[in-house]
Structure formats: C-alpha cells, structure tokens
Write a protein that holds these residues in place. Structure first.
Motif, mmCIF file in Angstrom:
data_model
loop_
_atom_site.group_PDB
_atom_site.id
_atom_site.type_symbol
_atom_site.label_atom_id
_atom_site.label_comp_id
_atom_site.label_asym_id
_atom_site.label_seq_id
_atom_site.Cartn_x
_atom_site.Cartn_y
_atom_site.Cartn_z
ATOM 1 N N VAL A 87 69.205 30.835 20.393
ATOM 2 C CA VAL A 87 68.058 29.958 20.637
ATOM 3 C C VAL A 87 66.772 30.620 20.131
ATOM 4 C CG1 VAL A 87 66.633 28.933 22.448
ATOM 5 C CG2 VAL A 87 69.120 28.755 22.576
ATOM 6 N N MET A 88 66.622 31.913 20.385
ATOM 7 C CA MET A 88 65.444 32.633 19.902
ATOM 8 C C MET A 88 65.336 32.551 18.388
ATOM 9 S SD MET A 88 65.460 36.084 22.276
ATOM 10 C CE MET A 88 64.255 36.914 21.235
ATOM 11 N N SER A 89 66.455 32.723 17.701
ATOM 12 C CA SER A 89 66.428 32.774 16.241
ATOM 13 C C SER A 89 66.051 31.431 15.612
ATOM 14 C CB SER A 89 67.783 33.234 15.704
ATOM 15 O OG SER A 89 68.770 32.241 15.903
ATOM 16 N N LEU A 90 66.206 30.335 16.366
ATOM 17 C CA LEU A 90 65.864 29.008 15.841
ATOM 18 C C LEU A 90 64.452 28.574 16.222
ATOM 19 C CD1 LEU A 90 69.230 27.145 16.629
ATOM 20 C CD2 LEU A 90 68.463 28.028 14.405
ATOM 21 N N SER A 91 63.778 29.372 17.047
ATOM 22 C CA SER A 91 62.435 29.025 17.527
ATOM 23 C C SER A 91 61.374 29.343 16.475
ATOM 24 C CB SER A 91 62.148 29.791 18.820
ATOM 25 O OG SER A 91 63.095 29.452 19.813
ATOM 26 N N SER A 92 60.179 28.799 16.698
ATOM 27 C CA SER A 92 59.131 28.931 15.684
ATOM 28 C C SER A 92 58.484 30.310 15.670
ATOM 29 C CB SER A 92 58.056 27.865 15.912
ATOM 30 O OG SER A 92 57.514 27.983 17.230
ATOM 31 N N ASP A 93 58.337 30.933 16.845
ATOM 32 C CA ASP A 93 57.709 32.257 16.913
ATOM 33 C C ASP A 93 58.285 33.028 18.099
ATOM 34 O OD1 ASP A 93 56.229 31.419 19.317
ATOM 35 O OD2 ASP A 93 54.958 30.284 17.935
ATOM 36 N N PHE A 94 57.890 34.295 18.215
ATOM 37 C CA PHE A 94 58.434 35.157 19.264
ATOM 38 C C PHE A 94 58.178 34.587 20.654
ATOM 39 C CE2 PHE A 94 59.321 39.743 17.776
ATOM 40 C CZ PHE A 94 59.942 39.284 16.627
ATOM 41 N N LYS A 95 56.951 34.103 20.884
ATOM 42 C CA LYS A 95 56.591 33.607 22.206
ATOM 43 C C LYS A 95 57.464 32.424 22.598
ATOM 44 C CE LYS A 95 52.707 31.870 24.967
ATOM 45 N NZ LYS A 95 51.271 31.490 24.953
ATOM 46 N N THR A 96 57.575 31.452 21.712
ATOM 47 C CA THR A 96 58.401 30.279 21.982
ATOM 48 C C THR A 96 59.865 30.673 22.161
ATOM 49 O OG1 THR A 96 56.894 28.940 20.640
ATOM 50 C CG2 THR A 96 59.055 28.002 21.134
ATOM 51 N N PRO A 213 63.570 23.821 13.823
ATOM 52 C CA PRO A 213 63.286 22.954 14.981
ATOM 53 C C PRO A 213 64.341 21.878 15.203
ATOM 54 C CG PRO A 213 61.307 23.295 13.670
ATOM 55 C CD PRO A 213 62.442 23.854 12.882
ATOM 56 N N MET A 214 64.851 21.265 14.133
ATOM 57 C CA MET A 214 65.849 20.201 14.286
ATOM 58 C C MET A 214 67.153 20.752 14.866
ATOM 59 S SD MET A 214 65.373 17.806 10.910
ATOM 60 C CE MET A 214 66.736 16.770 11.433
ATOM 61 N N LEU A 215 67.603 21.892 14.343
ATOM 62 C CA LEU A 215 68.840 22.484 14.847
ATOM 63 C C LEU A 215 68.653 22.983 16.282
ATOM 64 C CD1 LEU A 215 71.735 23.260 14.410
ATOM 65 C CD2 LEU A 215 70.984 25.386 13.316
ATOM 66 N N LEU A 216 67.458 23.476 16.590
ATOM 67 C CA LEU A 216 67.179 23.938 17.950
ATOM 68 C C LEU A 216 67.275 22.772 18.932
ATOM 69 C CD1 LEU A 216 66.303 26.077 19.983
ATOM 70 C CD2 LEU A 216 63.917 25.607 19.357
ATOM 71 N N ARG A 217 66.667 21.638 18.581
ATOM 72 C CA ARG A 217 66.744 20.460 19.453
ATOM 73 C C ARG A 217 68.198 19.998 19.604
ATOM 74 N NH1 ARG A 217 61.830 19.044 16.913
ATOM 75 N NH2 ARG A 217 62.914 17.784 15.340
ATOM 76 N N LYS A 346 78.125 27.268 19.777
ATOM 77 C CA LYS A 346 77.020 26.748 18.987
ATOM 78 C C LYS A 346 77.383 25.363 18.428
ATOM 79 C CE LYS A 346 76.130 31.451 17.366
ATOM 80 N NZ LYS A 346 76.094 32.341 16.194
ATOM 81 N N PRO A 347 76.400 24.490 18.279
ATOM 82 C CA PRO A 347 76.694 23.192 17.662
ATOM 83 C C PRO A 347 76.850 23.366 16.162
ATOM 84 C CG PRO A 347 74.354 23.395 18.013
ATOM 85 C CD PRO A 347 74.978 24.633 18.605
ATOM 86 N N PRO A 348 77.463 22.415 15.481
ATOM 87 C CA PRO A 348 77.567 22.528 14.017
ATOM 88 C C PRO A 348 76.186 22.434 13.375
ATOM 89 C CG PRO A 348 78.248 20.343 14.785
ATOM 90 C CD PRO A 348 78.103 21.201 15.996
ATOM 91 N N SER A 349 76.012 23.127 12.271
ATOM 92 C CA SER A 349 74.730 23.118 11.563
ATOM 93 C C SER A 349 74.443 21.725 11.041
ATOM 94 C CB SER A 349 74.781 24.127 10.406
ATOM 95 O OG SER A 349 73.604 24.025 9.636
#
Length: 351
Positions: A87-96, A213-217, A346-349
C-alpha cells in the motif's frame, strides 16, 4: 526476463542465495537443525512460520553469523513486508503512504507492526516491542527492520537519508558491527525498548516513484471485500482468533496488539471476551496449540522443535496444551487453510 516470485517464494529463494554466498549448504543446515527437508519446497507453509525463525537462529548460532538476516535482506528481489508496504509503494508520498499503511497493521510480515511518530521535525517508524522478538527471534526481527529500511530507500529512488536506527537487542560486536554499519550507513543504537528507524520530517513530502492512485484504490476495495468475506457473520471471539493467528504466522500477538487491531481499548477487549466466557490467554493458547499441531501433524516437525519455536519461554505449558488436545482432538484451523491462504493477496494489476 527476471522471474517474478510470490513473497514467500522470494524469501525462500533469498535464503538459499544468502546461504550460498556464505558457503552454507541450506539443506544440510536445515537437516542438522532437525527440520524436514521437504519444508524447503513449501514456501507458503515455511516462510510465514516460527520454523523459519527457528532455522534463522540456528544458522546464526551454528555458523557464527549474527548478521545473517542482513545477508538475507540483501538477496531479496524487493522488501517483502506484506500488505502495508505494498500500500505504501502505491501511495503518492511518504506521508500518505504511512497513513494508509497504518490501516493494515495486522498484515505486516514482520515480528511486530510498525507505526510512525512525528516529533521535532523528525519521523520515527517504531516496531511494536516484545521480548520474544529481541530474545528468541532476533534474526527474523532484524530481517524485518532491514526490509523496512530498504523499502524506504527504494520508495525514494535511493535519495532518502536516515538519521538513526535503533535495535531492541545488544550490539553483536566483532566484525558483525561493521556489517551493520555498512548496511544501514547511519547512527546505530542498541539495547533500546523498540526497533525503530528515524529520518527528517522533510521526507514526508517526498514523492513515491511507484505511485499508482488507480491501483491503490482498486487494492483497497479488494482488501475490504476480502475482509468482509472473512469476517462476515463472525462474532468477537472468531474475529479475535483470526487476528491472533495472522500474527502468529510470524511471531506473537499480545493482548494490547489484539485490542489495537480490533480498534478497541484493552479494557473493552477484555469485557467483550469476558461476555463470551473466554479471555485473551485462553484464545492465544488455543491458537498456539493449533499451530503446534499443524507443525507436527502436517509438516512432520519433531516435537522438541515445535515447543522451542512456538513457546520458548514456557515449553512445558505448550506440551500440557498438546496433551490436553489429545483427549479431544480437533483439526488445526489456520490461515494456511483459509480462504485467503497465506494472507490477503494483491489484486491484479490494472496495467
């Protein structure tokens, strides 16, 4: 093309490679440790288990390699810490990324869950402390810390600079200290209450190159659906059992941690379990005995190894639990046999 491995396969492959680089025959090391050779062909059972913890400790001691987990971490294709780090790796920045990861703490593939604190322009990622990890599962604990360190470095495209790393165990000394300093390349402090990684707060705004963002959602919808499927219609005791067993895949589960995962205070958890005529100790001992039975009956691991791996602090108690179990045997019901075998996937890409 580089082979794509599952998380468990990657860890087992890295274990073979780390041993090879140190001149260690892994199959021979496992055999001399008393583990069935077949376990090394079953990554989904072996890697998320106390049996890996046991083998790592045996290798570190037998081959005088107190930095073994660092060699293992260096051989991984990517850091394999489970769902929160994906989840972290798909986020926009470290904080998110850190904020998103905090929602899935129970699914860390580590000896404890990670949380972050911000104070005086410094971010500290802290792993939940426990005496088992620092005393009995030191190599597995170190492997988790090393992977979190590598993950942050990877997400920043190798531009991140840590301030310090703390460990809940003593300095290994001798040449091992040099390996630690070479791996982490920052201030190291041992004998601390927790394992932690600190870095300047400025990095919270650092963009993550793998952001999607799309894959994260899509992933979070996928996770919620699996959680609903798994927990739907289950009472507080059943939910507690599932969470305890998820954590027992890697190390332990304390009452405080279970309350945290269930979004209750410790007092609320005790009250709800009391109303169901049970308590945390009874639940955790039941799950440990289920796991012990799984290791002996399905994995054919010798009893002495099972006892020392699962309850090194009270082997006699676990033996008593297993003797009681013989009077009323039940089939082990662990996550290996659950609908989300090996943890939430993990969901499929979308690409």
């Amino acid at each position: 093309m580089k082979q794509t491995l599952t998380e468990d396969e990657d860890v087992l492959h890295a274990l073979f490679e780390a041993c090879k680089s140190l001149g260690i025959d892994l199959k021979d090391a496992a055999s001399k440790s008393g583990l069935p050779a077949k376990l090394l062909t079953l990554p989904n059972h072996f890697v998320p288990s106390h049996l890996l913890n046991y083998l790592l400790e045996n290798i570190a001691k037998k081959y005088h390699c107190q930095d073994f987990a660092l060699h293992l971490a260096n051989k991984l294709q990517t850091p394999e810490l489970g769902l929160p780090t994906t989840v972290m790796s798909l986020s926009s920045d470290f904080k998110t990324g850190l904020e998103h990861a905090s929602h899935y703490s129970a699914y860390y593939q580590d000896t404890g869950y990670w949380r972050h604190e911000i104070c005086d322009e410094q971010v500290t990622l802290v792993k939940s402390a426990n005496s088992l990890s620092s005393k009995y599962y030191r190599q597995r604990n170190l492997l988790g810390t090393a992977q979190m360190f590598l993950l942050l470095n990877t997400l920043s495209s190798h531009l991140w600079q840590p301030k310090k790393v703390c460990f809940s165990f003593s300095d290994p000394g001798a040449n091992f200290s040099d390996t630690f300093h070479e791996f982490f390349d920052c201030e190291l402090i041992f004998d601390q209450p927790n394992d932690s990684i600190s870095f300047p707060a400025d990095y919270l705004e650092f963009s993550i190159s793998s952001s999607d963002p799309m894959l994260l959602r899509s992933m979070e919808v996928h996770i919620r659906g699996l959680q609903e499927e798994l927990l739907q219609g289950r009472d507080v005791v059943e939910r507690a059992r599932l969470l305890i067993d998820e954590r027992l895949r890697f190390s332990h589960c304390s009452e405080e941690e279970l309350a945290f995962y269930m979004k209750l205070s410790t007092a609320e958890l005790r009250s709800e379990l009391g109303q169901a005529n049970t308590n945390f100790k009874q639940l955790v001992e039941q799950q440990i005995s289920d796991r012990a039975a799984f290791y002996t009956e399905r994995c054919h691991v010798p009893m002495d190894i099972v006892l020392s791996s699962l309850m090194p602090y009270d082997e006699d108690r676990l033996y008593e639990l297993l003797k009681e179990r013989e009077k009323d045997p039940t089939e082990p019901t662990l996550r290996q046999d659950d609908i989300i075998r090996g943890g939430i996937s993990k969901p499929p890409s979308t690409h």
